[in-house]
Design a protein around this motif. Structure first.
Motif, PDB file in Angstrom:
ATOM      1  N   GLU A 184       0.840  -1.209   0.000  1.00  0.00           N
ATOM      2  CA  GLU A 184       0.000   0.000   0.000  1.00  0.00           C
ATOM      3  C   GLU A 184       0.872   1.255   0.000  1.00  0.00           C
ATOM      4  OE1 GLU A 184      -2.732  -0.539   3.259  1.00  0.00           O
ATOM      5  OE2 GLU A 184      -3.819  -2.143   2.188  1.00  0.00           O
ATOM      6  N   ALA A 185       1.996   1.207   0.715  1.00  0.00           N
ATOM      7  CA  ALA A 185       2.876   2.379   0.770  1.00  0.00           C
ATOM      8  C   ALA A 185       3.418   2.711  -0.612  1.00  0.00           C
ATOM      9  CB  ALA A 185       4.026   2.112   1.747  1.00  0.00           C
ATOM     10  N   ARG A 186       3.840   1.690  -1.362  1.00  0.00           N
ATOM     11  CA  ARG A 186       4.370   1.949  -2.714  1.00  0.00           C
ATOM     12  C   ARG A 186       3.280   2.430  -3.666  1.00  0.00           C
ATOM     13  NH1 ARG A 186       7.680  -2.821  -2.488  1.00  0.00           N
ATOM     14  NH2 ARG A 186       9.780  -2.170  -1.957  1.00  0.00           N
ATOM     15  N   LEU A 187       2.099   1.860  -3.536  1.00  0.00           N
ATOM     16  CA  LEU A 187       1.019   2.296  -4.429  1.00  0.00           C
ATOM     17  C   LEU A 187       0.724   3.776  -4.201  1.00  0.00           C
ATOM     18  CD1 LEU A 187      -1.275  -0.841  -4.196  1.00  0.00           C
ATOM     19  CD2 LEU A 187       0.258  -0.198  -6.033  1.00  0.00           C
ATOM     20  N   GLY A 188       0.853   4.211  -2.953  1.00  0.00           N
ATOM     21  CA  GLY A 188       0.690   5.628  -2.658  1.00  0.00           C
ATOM     22  C   GLY A 188       1.843   6.444  -3.225  1.00  0.00           C
ATOM     23  N   ALA A 189       3.061   6.021  -2.915  1.00  0.00           N
ATOM     24  CA  ALA A 189       4.230   6.830  -3.278  1.00  0.00           C
ATOM     25  C   ALA A 189       4.484   6.844  -4.782  1.00  0.00           C
ATOM     26  CB  ALA A 189       5.467   6.297  -2.547  1.00  0.00           C
ATOM     27  N   ILE A 190       4.258   5.729  -5.458  1.00  0.00           N
ATOM     28  CA  ILE A 190       4.632   5.624  -6.880  1.00  0.00           C
ATOM     29  C   ILE A 190       3.455   5.921  -7.800  1.00  0.00           C
ATOM     30  CG2 ILE A 190       5.622   4.104  -8.655  1.00  0.00           C
ATOM     31  CD1 ILE A 190       7.510   4.493  -6.309  1.00  0.00           C
ATOM     32  N   PHE A 191       2.280   5.356  -7.478  1.00  0.00           N
ATOM     33  CA  PHE A 191       1.125   5.541  -8.372  1.00  0.00           C
ATOM     34  C   PHE A 191       0.250   6.719  -7.941  1.00  0.00           C
ATOM     35  CE2 PHE A 191       2.252   1.133  -9.183  1.00  0.00           C
ATOM     36  CZ  PHE A 191       2.088   1.026 -10.553  1.00  0.00           C
ATOM     37  N   GLY A 192       0.497   7.246  -6.739  1.00  0.00           N
ATOM     38  CA  GLY A 192      -0.304   8.377  -6.280  1.00  0.00           C
ATOM     39  C   GLY A 192      -1.750   8.010  -5.998  1.00  0.00           C
ATOM     40  N   ILE A 193      -1.955   6.766  -5.517  1.00  0.00           N
ATOM     41  CA  ILE A 193      -3.328   6.370  -5.182  1.00  0.00           C
ATOM     42  C   ILE A 193      -3.411   5.921  -3.721  1.00  0.00           C
ATOM     43  CG2 ILE A 193      -4.147   5.720  -7.488  1.00  0.00           C
ATOM     44  CD1 ILE A 193      -3.395   2.815  -6.846  1.00  0.00           C
ATOM     45  N   ARG A 194      -4.573   6.180  -3.154  1.00  0.00           N
ATOM     46  CA  ARG A 194      -4.898   5.588  -1.860  1.00  0.00           C
ATOM     47  C   ARG A 194      -5.417   4.202  -2.189  1.00  0.00           C
ATOM     48  NH1 ARG A 194      -9.566   6.684   0.124  1.00  0.00           N
ATOM     49  NH2 ARG A 194      -9.686   8.552  -1.174  1.00  0.00           N
ATOM     50  N   ALA A 195      -4.682   3.174  -1.753  1.00  0.00           N
ATOM     51  CA  ALA A 195      -5.021   1.822  -2.187  1.00  0.00           C
ATOM     52  C   ALA A 195      -5.066   0.865  -1.014  1.00  0.00           C
ATOM     53  CB  ALA A 195      -4.002   1.339  -3.211  1.00  0.00           C
ATOM     54  N   ARG A 196      -5.922  -0.133  -1.151  1.00  0.00           N
ATOM     55  CA  ARG A 196      -5.940  -1.240  -0.191  1.00  0.00           C
ATOM     56  C   ARG A 196      -5.443  -2.472  -0.932  1.00  0.00           C
ATOM     57  NH1 ARG A 196     -10.383  -0.940   3.258  1.00  0.00           N
ATOM     58  NH2 ARG A 196      -9.673  -2.937   4.083  1.00  0.00           N
ATOM     59  N   VAL A 197      -4.556  -3.217  -0.282  1.00  0.00           N
ATOM     60  CA  VAL A 197      -4.093  -4.487  -0.853  1.00  0.00           C
ATOM     61  C   VAL A 197      -4.654  -5.595   0.022  1.00  0.00           C
ATOM     62  CG1 VAL A 197      -2.116  -5.888  -1.507  1.00  0.00           C
ATOM     63  CG2 VAL A 197      -2.008  -3.404  -1.781  1.00  0.00           C
ATOM     64  N   LEU A 198      -5.595  -6.360  -0.522  1.00  0.00           N
ATOM     65  CA  LEU A 198      -6.266  -7.410   0.244  1.00  0.00           C
ATOM     66  C   LEU A 198      -5.798  -8.768  -0.248  1.00  0.00           C
ATOM     67  CD1 LEU A 198      -9.836  -5.873  -0.135  1.00  0.00           C
ATOM     68  CD2 LEU A 198      -8.215  -5.486   1.739  1.00  0.00           C
ATOM     69  N   ARG A 199      -5.813  -9.725   0.650  1.00  0.00           N
ATOM     70  CA  ARG A 199      -5.518 -11.115   0.249  1.00  0.00           C
ATOM     71  C   ARG A 199      -6.818 -11.780  -0.138  1.00  0.00           C
ATOM     72  NH1 ARG A 199      -1.565 -13.877  -0.214  1.00  0.00           N
ATOM     73  NH2 ARG A 199       0.379 -12.794   0.155  1.00  0.00           N
ATOM     74  N   GLN A 200      -6.822 -12.406  -1.308  1.00  0.00           N
ATOM     75  CA  GLN A 200      -8.059 -13.015  -1.786  1.00  0.00           C
ATOM     76  C   GLN A 200      -7.698 -14.281  -2.531  1.00  0.00           C
ATOM     77  OE1 GLN A 200     -11.261 -11.697  -1.636  1.00  0.00           O
ATOM     78  NE2 GLN A 200     -12.246 -11.896  -3.610  1.00  0.00           N
ATOM     79  N   ALA A 201      -8.169 -15.422  -2.015  1.00  0.00           N
ATOM     80  CA  ALA A 201      -7.948 -16.718  -2.685  1.00  0.00           C
ATOM     81  C   ALA A 201      -6.485 -16.900  -3.097  1.00  0.00           C
ATOM     82  CB  ALA A 201      -8.868 -16.843  -3.899  1.00  0.00           C
TER      83      ALA A 201
END
Ligand SMILES: Nc1ncnc2c1ncn2[C@@H]1O[C@H](COP(=O)(O)OP(=O)(O)OP(=O)(O)O)[C@@H](O)[C@H]1O
Length: 261
Positions: free
Chosen positions: A229-246
């Motif tokens: 989530e930290a990289r998605l914020g810093a690099i892509f400029g998005i507030r993101a959730r990374v969830l585990r799914q299957a």
């Protein structure tokens, strides 16, 4: 073992440094996915790996030989490259366009070897276009055309397969079909490198993710170590959730972060 390496690779495009001292080492048997924001240098990197863009500094090495100095015919047999959003200019039948993937083997569409015919039929089938063989390639939808061009790259049966946004134009089912084909190619021993923007799909199919940002490799490794989530914020400029799914990751982009300017 086969290995494709970028060694301190830098590329200038106009006044811009598109790639800045990239070091990468890619192995067969893996599906590597390159991700990164628009303009990060992904296409430039893939073109360099294919020997199609000239580095300002550094080299791309395939099995000890500089790709830029390989004979064009040898390079075309070793490395199949699918450009981003490619078009089809001539009203050739789909099967003939796919058969162009056999040219590096010295086979023309109207004089394919038995192996060539098989490779073309298998490629058409694998992207779900077996019923399209005789249709003019210019009379297809965008997603169908994208699958024709992917089939052409697959028909080469090169040990290195480099594909730029192979699923961007595809419906959800064909995205999964195509990513399965790429994964199977990798599992059969090929080195497959794909550029993708869909991070959930990238996480699900990639063995290795390369995260590019401003011409540099920001992170390299399995999806769960790269896509934080930290990289998605810093690099892509998005507030993101990374969830585990299957057993895989689900990347939910909740919203853009304010532009840091
Ligand atoms: N011919 C060119 N002349 C000058 N700059 C260029 C040229 N082609 C690309 N660039 C710049 O080089 C950088 C890298 O471009 P590249 O196409 O490799 O990015 P990308 O990561 O593939 O982007 P996208 O996700 O938008 O496809 C970008 O900033 C782009 O504006």
């Amino acid at each position: 073992m086969m290995r494709l390496e970028a060694r301190s690779l830098s590329v200038d495009l106009g006044a811009r440094r598109a790639l800045d001292r990239i070091d990468l080492s890619l192995e067969p048997g893996r599906l590597t996915v390159i991700v990164g924001p628009n303009g990060a240098g992904k296409t430039t990197l893939l073109r360099c790996l294919a020997g199609l863009a000239k580095p300002a500094r550094g080299d791309v090495i395939l099995n000890g030989a500089a790709v830029a100095r390989m004979r064009a015919s040898e390079r075309a047999r070793s490395i199949a490259y699918l450009p981003q959003g490619g078009g089809v200019a001539w009203p050739l039948p789909v099967a003939s366009v796919v058969a162009l993937g056999r040219l590096p083997h010295g086979e023309k569409p109207d004089s394919l070897s038995e192996a060539g015919r098989k490779a073309v039929a298998t490629a058409l089938q694998s992207v779900g276009l077996q019923g399209f063989a005789q249709r003019p390639a210019t009379a297809l939808s965008g997603g169908e055309r994208a699958r024709v061009l992917l089939a052409r790259a697959l028909a080469t049966q090169a040990p290195v397969l480099l594909v730029d946004e192979p699923v961007a134009a595809l419906d959800p089912r064909h995205q999964l079909v195509v990513l399965d084909v790429l994964k199977q190619r990798a599992q059969a021993g090929a080195m497959v490198v794909a550029i993708m923007h869909d991070l959930t799909l990238a996480a699900r199919f990639a063995d290795i993710i390369v995260l590019l940002h401003q011409g540099k490799v920001e992170a390299f490794g399995p999806p769960e170590t790269v896509l934080t989530e930290a990289r998605l914020g810093a690099i892509f400029g998005i507030r993101a959730r990374v969830l585990r799914q299957a057993g895989s990751l689900l990347v939910v982009a909740e919203g853009p972060l304010p532009d840091a300017g």
